[in-house]
Design an enzyme around this catalytic site. Sequence first.
Site: not given
Ligand code: CAA
Length: 390
Positions: A79, A111, A233
């Site tokens: 990528e 990916c 993945h």
């Molecule tokens: N203690 C324990 N857990 C906690 C916590 C705490 N204090 N605070 C939050 N969490 C948990 C949340 O409950 C959540 O878990 P669940 O989904 O099981 O409920 C987890 O931590 C993450 O919290 P958020 O969803 O609120 O986090 P975020 O808004 O920061 O977003 C993300 C997370 C969407 C993965 C973000 O990091 C992101 O956008 N990442 C890039 C995109 C990505 O990786 N997408 C994956 C699919 S796409 C793909 O696979 C292609 C690729 O490689 C990019």
Amino acid sequence: MKIGIDKIGFAMPKYFLDIADLAKARNINANKYVKGLLQLEMSIAPITQDIVTLGATAASEFLTEEDKKNIDMIIIGTESGIDQSKSASIFIHSLLGLSPFTRAIEVKEACYGGTAAIAIAKNHVVSNPEASVLVITSDLAKYGIGATGESTQGAGSCAMLIKKDPSILILNDDNVYQTRDIMDFWRPNYSDFPHVDGHFSTKQYLDCLETTWNEYSKKFNKSLDNFEAICFHLPFPKIGLKGLNTIVPKQENENLKDKLNENFHTSIIYNQKVGNIYTGSLYLNLLSLLENSKSLSSGDNILMYSYGSGAVCEIFSVTLVDGFEKRLRSDRMADFDARVKLSIEEYEKMFFEKIELDENGNSSFISDDDSLFSLEKIENHMRIYKKNNF
Ligand code: CAA
């Protein structure tokens, strides 16, 4: 004819960031990353390490002079390409000293590119049974300082040798793939960082998994009982656990659930330390499983789930062959222990350093990079790599 992975290698930069330090710097509870994403560390690349140097290093882990003679195709899935036109595999071809009578190409679909490369490699061996194909998955996953995806970055490469009568595993003829036109993660040509709709992307990942698995199990009349483990993945490890819980029915027998769960946790050991490496994440997951599992044996089937945003996904299975463990390393954890831990300031400076060119397109780097391969300089807009002879 049985075609599959004969050898597999991995490379990462020598630096890492502790995810808890990132959380602290961004004023976020560390448990969100450690428990919420199951991520522990992220590999960080200096400016002198890119998909070429990491790919060449990963392949060097296993290539013999004999292999080099037999390879007639090298495909990189990535990528984070370094050129809009020239394939990164040509640079790797040169660094590795492969035969000039080799086809060298680059495949792109986020990916998923590495899985597409393996499919091309397999088809090539079907029509050229004596051929070996070098498949490289290599990426630097960067979202930017303070971005929502910052906790899901990483850098590394998995390289695989695809040939007939492989020594590690057979790629079975049971691929089911799916394409859907969505904007969950994309990177326009003018952007250093991806645009990402994070929560939408995770939903799509899981929905693609569920619908493709349903189609796969119907088409090939297979259930989860047929598999010892499932590899995913892994943009972050927790998504694999969610995937597992999506396709393992609640009423499934406890033994099967326990086995898949235990193997899942073995399969994420390396990913938890490396972070997302886009095209290589699935194959790092596989490597971690194979090198750390105490329960796998020849004849075991592993289900593979590949996902590339945009989106294309694929489910297929692999079968371990006799003596597969002899082609794997048992001491890789030492490589992780030998890495240098960065402070937040060092990470921000190192991972996001930009190449500065003079008016003639030249740049040189003040670097103490002692890796096997590194980017030495840019001359007249051309990337010049060097090999360190140890
Ligand atoms: N203690 C324990 N857990 C906690 C916590 C705490 N204090 N605070 C939050 N969490 C948990 C949340 O409950 C959540 O878990 P669940 O989904 O099981 O409920 C987890 O931590 C993450 O919290 P958020 O969803 O609120 O986090 P975020 O808004 O920061 O977003 C993300 C997370 C969407 C993965 C973000 O990091 C992101 O956008 N990442 C890039 C995109 C990505 O990786 N997408 C994956 C699919 S796409 C793909 O696979 C292609 C690729 O490689 C990019």
